[in-house]
Design an enzyme around this catalytic site. Structure first.
Site, short mmCIF file in Angstrom:
data_model
loop_
_atom_site.label_atom_id
_atom_site.label_comp_id
_atom_site.label_asym_id
_atom_site.label_seq_id
_atom_site.Cartn_x
_atom_site.Cartn_y
_atom_site.Cartn_z
N ASP A 1 0.85 -1.19 0.00
CA ASP A 1 0.00 0.00 0.00
C ASP A 1 0.89 1.25 0.00
OD1 ASP A 1 -3.21 0.55 0.92
OD2 ASP A 1 -1.79 2.22 1.16
N ASN B 1 -12.97 -3.02 2.26
CA ASN B 1 -13.94 -1.94 2.35
C ASN B 1 -14.84 -2.03 1.13
OD1 ASN B 1 -12.81 -0.90 4.73
ND2 ASN B 1 -11.26 0.22 3.56
N VAL C 1 -10.81 3.44 -3.63
CA VAL C 1 -10.46 2.94 -4.96
C VAL C 1 -11.52 1.90 -5.33
CG1 VAL C 1 -8.75 1.76 -6.37
CG2 VAL C 1 -8.00 3.35 -4.58
N HIS D 1 -10.21 -4.80 -3.81
CA HIS D 1 -8.89 -5.07 -3.23
C HIS D 1 -9.07 -5.50 -1.79
CE1 HIS D 1 -9.86 -0.80 -2.61
NE2 HIS D 1 -9.24 -0.90 -1.45
N MET D 2 -8.18 -6.38 -1.35
CA MET D 2 -8.16 -6.80 0.05
C MET D 2 -6.91 -6.24 0.71
SD MET D 2 -8.09 -10.60 1.69
CE MET D 2 -9.78 -11.01 1.27
N HIS D 3 -7.12 -5.54 1.84
CA HIS D 3 -5.99 -5.09 2.65
C HIS D 3 -5.51 -6.26 3.50
CE1 HIS D 3 -6.83 -0.64 2.21
NE2 HIS D 3 -8.03 -1.10 1.96
#
Ligand code: AMP
Ligand code: ZN
Length: 114
Positions: free
Chosen positions: A30, A85, A94, A98-100
């Site tokens: 990130d 999210n 964004v 996507h996975m954090h």
């Protein structure tokens, strides 16, 4: 999605260093890390979010990417947090799935990233 930043990164249009890559997904650090380990797992195909008809093989690739990233960054044993999210009200900025993956210190019970 010609103006999507994660489409460009995931498909190599913007050169990036990947911690993991397979046919379906990539993983990269990130830009604005919220923890010592903060990696994003991003499908190569554009999906707005997790509930956007994501193919099973892409979901499986995301799991494999998380496992590889956790091992590579040294948090597989200590533990880590996965966050997706979904939608603006949840803090998604964004609009490409996507996975954090967050780890590397005590994450407590907060909903990182803020
Ligand atoms: P979210 O708020 O869940 O949509 O998360 C978007 C994340 O993407 C944020 O944590 C940003 O720091 C990160 N981000 C935005 N642009 C980039 C980029 N070019 N490279 C890496 N991470 C990015
Ligand atoms: Zn995209």
């Amino acid at each position: 999605m010609s103006d999507c930043i994660f489409c460009k990164i995931a498909n190599g249009e913007i050169p990036s260093e990947f911690l993991y890559e397979d046919d379906n997904v990539v993983a990269f650090n990130d830009l604005n890390p919220q923890a010592p380990v903060h990696v994003l797992v991003v499908p190569k195909a554009h999906h707005d979010n997790f509930v956007d008809d994501v193919p099973a093989e892409t979901l499986l690739s995301m799991e494999r990417a998380v496992r590889a990233v956790a091992e590579r960054t040294g948090v597989a044993e200590s533990g880590f947090r996965c966050i997706m999210n979904t939608g603006a009200a949840a803090g998604q900025t964004v609009m490409h799935l996507h996975m954090h993956v967050l780890g590397g210190r005590g994450l407590g019970e907060g909903l990182l990233p803020a």
